[in-house]
Write a protein that holds these residues in place. Structure first.
Motif, short mmCIF file in Angstrom:
data_model
loop_
_atom_site.label_atom_id
_atom_site.label_comp_id
_atom_site.label_asym_id
_atom_site.label_seq_id
_atom_site.Cartn_x
_atom_site.Cartn_y
_atom_site.Cartn_z
N PRO A 1 24.90 -15.41 23.07
CA PRO A 1 25.88 -14.84 22.15
C PRO A 1 25.88 -15.54 20.79
O PRO A 1 25.36 -16.64 20.66
N ASP A 2 26.48 -14.88 19.81
CA ASP A 2 26.47 -15.42 18.45
C ASP A 2 27.75 -16.19 18.13
O ASP A 2 28.07 -16.39 16.97
N ARG A 3 28.50 -16.57 19.15
CA ARG A 3 29.69 -17.41 18.95
C ARG A 3 30.01 -18.09 20.26
O ARG A 3 29.53 -17.66 21.31
N VAL A 4 30.82 -19.12 20.19
CA VAL A 4 31.19 -19.84 21.40
C VAL A 4 32.62 -20.33 21.23
O VAL A 4 33.02 -20.74 20.12
N TYR B 1 29.12 -9.31 9.93
CA TYR B 1 27.88 -9.74 9.27
C TYR B 1 27.72 -9.04 7.93
O TYR B 1 27.84 -7.82 7.86
N GLY C 1 21.71 -14.59 18.50
CA GLY C 1 21.90 -15.98 18.92
C GLY C 1 22.77 -16.73 17.94
O GLY C 1 22.99 -16.27 16.80
N LEU C 2 23.25 -17.89 18.36
CA LEU C 2 24.18 -18.68 17.53
C LEU C 2 23.41 -19.72 16.73
O LEU C 2 22.64 -20.51 17.28
N ARG D 1 30.56 -22.47 15.33
CA ARG D 1 31.16 -21.89 16.53
C ARG D 1 30.97 -20.38 16.52
O ARG D 1 31.09 -19.71 17.53
N ALA D 2 30.71 -19.84 15.33
CA ALA D 2 30.38 -18.42 15.19
C ALA D 2 29.49 -18.33 13.97
O ALA D 2 29.62 -19.13 13.04
N ASN D 3 28.61 -17.33 13.96
CA ASN D 3 27.65 -17.26 12.85
C ASN D 3 28.35 -17.04 11.51
O ASN D 3 27.83 -17.45 10.48
#
Lengths: 820, 174
Positions: free
Chosen positions: A8-11, B47, B163-164, B169-171
């Motif tokens: 994922p693109d955040r955590v 985005y 992907g990160l 913590r976020a793109n």
């Protein structure tokens, strides 16, 4: 979505009030420290430093190597037994001296393997299973334990202790710890009293370093600090970038680049220092070789590309060259060793021309290695050389002499008990061994051959390992298991619904006919469990408190931070349940003597078992004395290095390196014995022209038991690879990614071809454990008769092209891994 | 621009990295706007759609070092010269990646001969033709790939990230 996995693109980040725990990686010997954060689902820390537990400003990009970045693979959402759902983050600990915030691909992806009913770990074993109606169905602990206890007791009463065989973990870390190991040992050795015991990765109950033990050297004598201080590091049969990654990156590489020079000058001010050199003994040009060369320059790295099975010859040749130059440490030999004379006619008599012929290593290279190991520095000060070996040596041609030849080289050069020196294992898994004494003799009985294939045992209990792929000569092992367990299946089918008495009688009848009752205890439904009559679900790391040591004997508490799935229990508790049931059965029939053997399993907590296990480590390298969980909790991920010398103000005081003050060592003569018959038979058969070496690779851990639940890892390695030299590939008309069959009289297996010149022509290297292709189907049944340790690293096979798998070829990379 | 490559642009131009070829994107590409409706991504992160370069600015094997989605996130835009997973353009060989190693944030070097990114910190390596698939290294995810979109004029836009990116913590920061 993409054909290639991307997380994922955040955590989510932990809020200020997240619960915090400390633990250590569950995988390799290095034992990197981790911090665990747990907080309720639905909550999340804010991006401002004051609003998250890491106190990091997440409104900004973080710099490199801060040790505060949470990757998605470090996170999961878990469900505890009361239904509570929580976020869990496992962050490499920047304050741990082992890893300094660094992590490997294996440890850094732990979030992916926490049990979660809605993630790939949903297939964890959650309830006991029992063979019923040609399949395995969930059952209660009571039924599973009761039937097993009756069967074990009946077999024990009828045929004696050796009728019960076991193959169990002896790990530290994820697979065990002192707690679980003690319970297993107490059950099988004090309770059953069987000699038919074997350790997870081998067919017997033995040390893998009997020779070092006989010489008076424990398996893990040095500290990771020594790799920062050594003048020369020698890696023998180890690919440390991939298998002890953080030891290599955080402690060896800084020495090779010169980054540890300041530390050298501080701690050892009386002598000249330079950046360290590295010698790597390996038949394969590995990523470790390439990275060491990149870091240190090719002039400071020596790769000795040894021919399979000739380690003893090489070590002896080096000893001879050093002795002829007068570079031995005579004061050490005179003051701290005995039996030197015995090696003068063996090790030191190694013919040098023959050595070059057998090993494939030139005399000049050998001389250079001898210089780097022992030629004195300026002012005639001895070089500090750290000799580290692992499976390439241990699982080589002849285990006992292989290890002895390295130990002798270390003793000859006085490389023990001083900063920057040492002679020990790099290690695979962590250690947490504490058990009552094994009741068998040495060399120990070959359980695979005698108990399982030979039929001497009728009950087989497998815990925390997967021998149908992991043991030597595995195809024959599987065939035997299938045949023998089927007889008990039939007995169970025929007595469905019957009384316990009738069922046990039928099972005993089947055993008379060669039947085998199989119990498997694991966290996953592994391949070996397919044949089982009873399957016990075990808790894993993080689901109980446990303690272990790493490769420099660093003892830490791995805290429990979540519940096991379903009704799974820690291994020690499963052993206790079985022992208590058997004890009860003996008491019921008035057999007090036997009842007593199975008594003393009434522990209530993990720590009670830890304290009980202290007796099993007294005087050993892992002696933790009076240490308690509270003391270990207070010292977190840095822990303390065993043996513990004393407890001072509630703090355990340990030992950085062994033998600084005492220890007297014994030279053990080692002569190269030539290839054993099962191997020479293959060598003389033109149908099997390829030497098959094997080992682990960076991205997976052991049998990939966890990794199969990591889509990132399985995307990289859906099938086992086999590295084939371009010359051989061209003869076989192979392209990268082609599926090939490797075969010999012992079995066959498939693998995906990777064309690379990492090995000599005629030599291939295959991944050693992958559930979609077990390399061990090809290994012979040969073991060192003196130690019962297999020659896993040496077999021969034919190779046949099967064809292409275009879909996988497209998704995989074939850029060689052994570049830097 | 030759007729052949013009036709190829029409064929490939509306495909974003990630293998999505949204038919409605064609119309959108014809009238590029900085805030055009995003193609169907799996994320709800906002985005930005940012123009990175024109196709003619790319030379095979030479990276353009840019940033996306903001100035603190370095990326590399590349024409590999061979078909790449999620590649765009007439030869499906134009790709972009985060230049921060997904292990510990080291600055990646692109090596044209191997077609890989390499990290000088701990020697992680990623395949530029395979969506950043890890070759070897200690990263816990493949290299984040920038999702690209090329319009009919040959302008290349970044529209999202798979992907990160390291260190976030976020793109999208904030």
């Amino acid at each position: 979505m993409s054909k290639i996995f991307h997380g994922p693109d955040r955590v989510p980040i932990p809020p200020r009030d997240a619960e915090q725990f400390t633990t250590v990686c569950s995988y390799c010997i290095v034992g990197c420290g981790y911090r665990v954060y747990k907080w309720p689902e639905g909550k999340e820390g804010g991006p401002k430093p004051a609003h998250n537990a890491l106190q990091v400003d997440f409104t900004r990009q973080q710099g490199a190597q801060t040790g505060t970045w949470i990757s998605p693979a470090m996170h999961s959402v878990v469900t505890d037994r009361d239904g509570t759902r929580s976020h869990v983050v496992l962050l490499p600990d920047a304050d741990c001296v082992v890893n300094r915030g660094n992590h490997s691909i294996r440890g850094g992806t732990h979030g992916s393997v926490l049990y979660a009913p809605d993630r790939p770990t949903a297939d964890r074993l959650s309830h006991p299973l029992m063979y019923r109606g040609s399949t395995q169905l969930p059952t209660t602990w009571q039924e599973a334990i009761d039937l097993s206890a009756h069967v074990i007791k009946a077999a024990l009463d009828k045929w004696g202790p050796d009728t019960v065989a076991m193959k169990c973990f002896d790990h530290g870390g994820g697979g065990g710890g002192f707690e679980n190991n003690w319970a297993v040992g107490k059950f099988f050795f004090t309770g059953i009293g069987t000699q038919m015991a074997s350790i997870h990765n081998r067919p017997a109950y033995n040390s893998e370093v009997f020779a070092a033990g006989d010489a008076g050297i424990a398996a893990l004598p040095s500290a990771y600090l020594d790799a920062e201080l050594a003048d020369t590091i020698v890696l023998i049969g180890a690919n440390s970038y991939e298998t002890q990654s953080i030891y290599f990156l955080e402690h060896m590489l800084p020495n090779l680049t010169g980054a540890s020079l300041v530390k050298k000058q501080q701690l050892l001010p009386e002598e000249p220092h330079a950046a360290g050199r590295m010698i790597i003994v390996d038949p394969r040009r590995t990523s470790t070789v390439a990275i060491a060369e990149s870091a240190a320059g090719t002039a400071n790295v020596l790769h000795l590309q040894i021919r399979n099975g000739t380690d003893i010859v090489l070590m002896n040749a080096l000893s001879r060259l050093i002795y002829e130059q007068g570079w031995q440490d005579q004061a050490f030999i005179d003051g701290r060793t005995k039996n030197f004379d015995a090696i003068t006619t063996t090790n030191l008599a190694q013919d040098l021309e023959e050595a070059t012929k057998l090993t494939g290593i030139s005399n000049a290279q050998m001389m250079q290695a001898a210089e780097w190991i022992a030629k004195p520095k300026a002012s005639n000060i001895r070089r500090r050389t750290l000799l580290l070996y692992e499976k390439g040596l241990i699982w080589g041609l002849k285990n006992y002499e292989n290890v002895a030849s390295v130990v002798d080289l270390a003793l000859l050069t006085g490389n023990l008990g001083k900063a920057g020196t040492g002679c020990g294992r790099l290690g695979g898994h962590q250690e947490g061994y504490s058990r009552p004494n094994y009741p068998g003799k040495r060399p120990p009985v070959n359980v695979d051959e005698v108990a399982i294939k030979g039929g001497a045992s009728k009950v087989f209990w497998v815990a925390g390992c997967n021998p149908v792929g992991g043991t030597l000569n595995a195809q024959q092992f599987r065939i035997t298991l299938e045949k023998r367990t089927a007889l008990v299946n039939q007995a169970l089918d025929e007595t469905a619904g019957g009384t316990m008495e009738r069922r046990v009688a039928a099972i005993l009848d089947a055993m008379e006919q060669g039947g085998l009752f199989l119990l498997v205890q694991d966290i996953y439904p592994i391949d070996t469990a397919k044949y089982a009559h009873v399957v016990f679900p075990a808790a894993q790391w993080g689901e109980m408190n446990l303690t272990s040591i790493n490769g420099e004997r660093r003892l830490r508490l791995y805290q429990k931070f979540m519940d096991p799935p379903g009704v799974a229990e820690p291994d020690w508790k499963i052993m206790a349940m079985m022992a208590q049931r058997i004890e009860h059965l003996y008491r019921a029939e008035g057999n007090r003597d036997m009842a007593v053997r199975f008594s003393g399993f009434d522990w209530q907590t993990d720590e009670e078992v830890f304290r009980a296990a202290a007796v099993g480590v007294a005087g050993a390298q892992e002696d933790y004395g009076e240490t308690t969980y509270a003391m270990l909790k207070a010292i977190g991920t840095n822990g303390v290095q065993t043996p513990i010398k004393k407890i001072e103000d509630g703090k355990p005081i340990g030992t950085v390196r062994l033998y600084e003050e005492s220890g007297r060592f014994t030279f053990i003569p080692a002569k190269w014995p030539g290839y054993p018959e099962p191997i020479s038979k293959l060598m003389n058969d033109e149908r099997y022209p390829f030497w098959v070496n094997n080992g682990r690779a960076n991205h997976g851990w052991q049998t990939l038991y966890d990794d199969q639940r990591k889509p990132y890892v399985m995307g990289r390695e859906p099938l086992p690879f086999v590295e084939i030299h371009p010359e051989d590939a061209s003869k076989l008309e192979l392209a990268n990614g082609d599926l090939v069959e490797l075969f010999n009289p012992h079995g066959s297996v498939t693998a995906m071809a990777v064309i690379v010149d990492s090995n000599r022509p005629g030599h291939v290297f295959m991944l050693f454990e992958h559930p979609k292709g077990w390399l061990n189907s090809l290994t012979t049944g040969y073991v060192d008769p003196d130690t019962t340790i297999p020659y896993y690293k040496g077999t021969k096979a034919g190779i046949r092209k099967i064809g292409a798998l275009p879909e996988w070829q497209e998704r995989l990379t074939f850029i060689p891994t052994n570049q830097a | 621009m030759s007729d052949i490559s013009r036709r190829s642009f029409l064929k490939f131009g509306a495909c974003v990295a990630g293998g999505l070829c949204a038919s409605e994107a064609l119309g959108e590409a014809a009238a590029p706007r900085e805030t055009a409706a995003r193609p169907a991504l799996t994320t709800v992160l906002p985005y930005p759609r940012l123009k990175l370069a024109h196709a003619t600015q790319l030379k095979t094997g030479v990276e353009l070092r840019l940033t996306y989605p903001d100035k603190e996130s370095p990326i590399s835009l590349l024409k590999l010269g061979k078909k790449a997973i999620n590649g765009i353009g007439p030869d499906a060989d134009i790709v972009a990646y985060s230049r921060l190693c997904s292990h510990m944030g080291g600055s990646l070097n692109f090596r044209p001969s191997a077609g890989e990114f390499q990290c000088p910190l701990h020697y992680a390596r990623f395949d530029a033709a395979k969506s950043g698939l890890i070759i070897i290294g200690q990263a816990t995810d493949n290299l984040p790939q920038i999702q690209l979109h090329m319009d009919r004029k040959g302008d290349i836009y970044a529209v999202g990230i798979l992907g990160l990116v390291y260190g976030r913590r976020a793109n999208i920061l904030g």
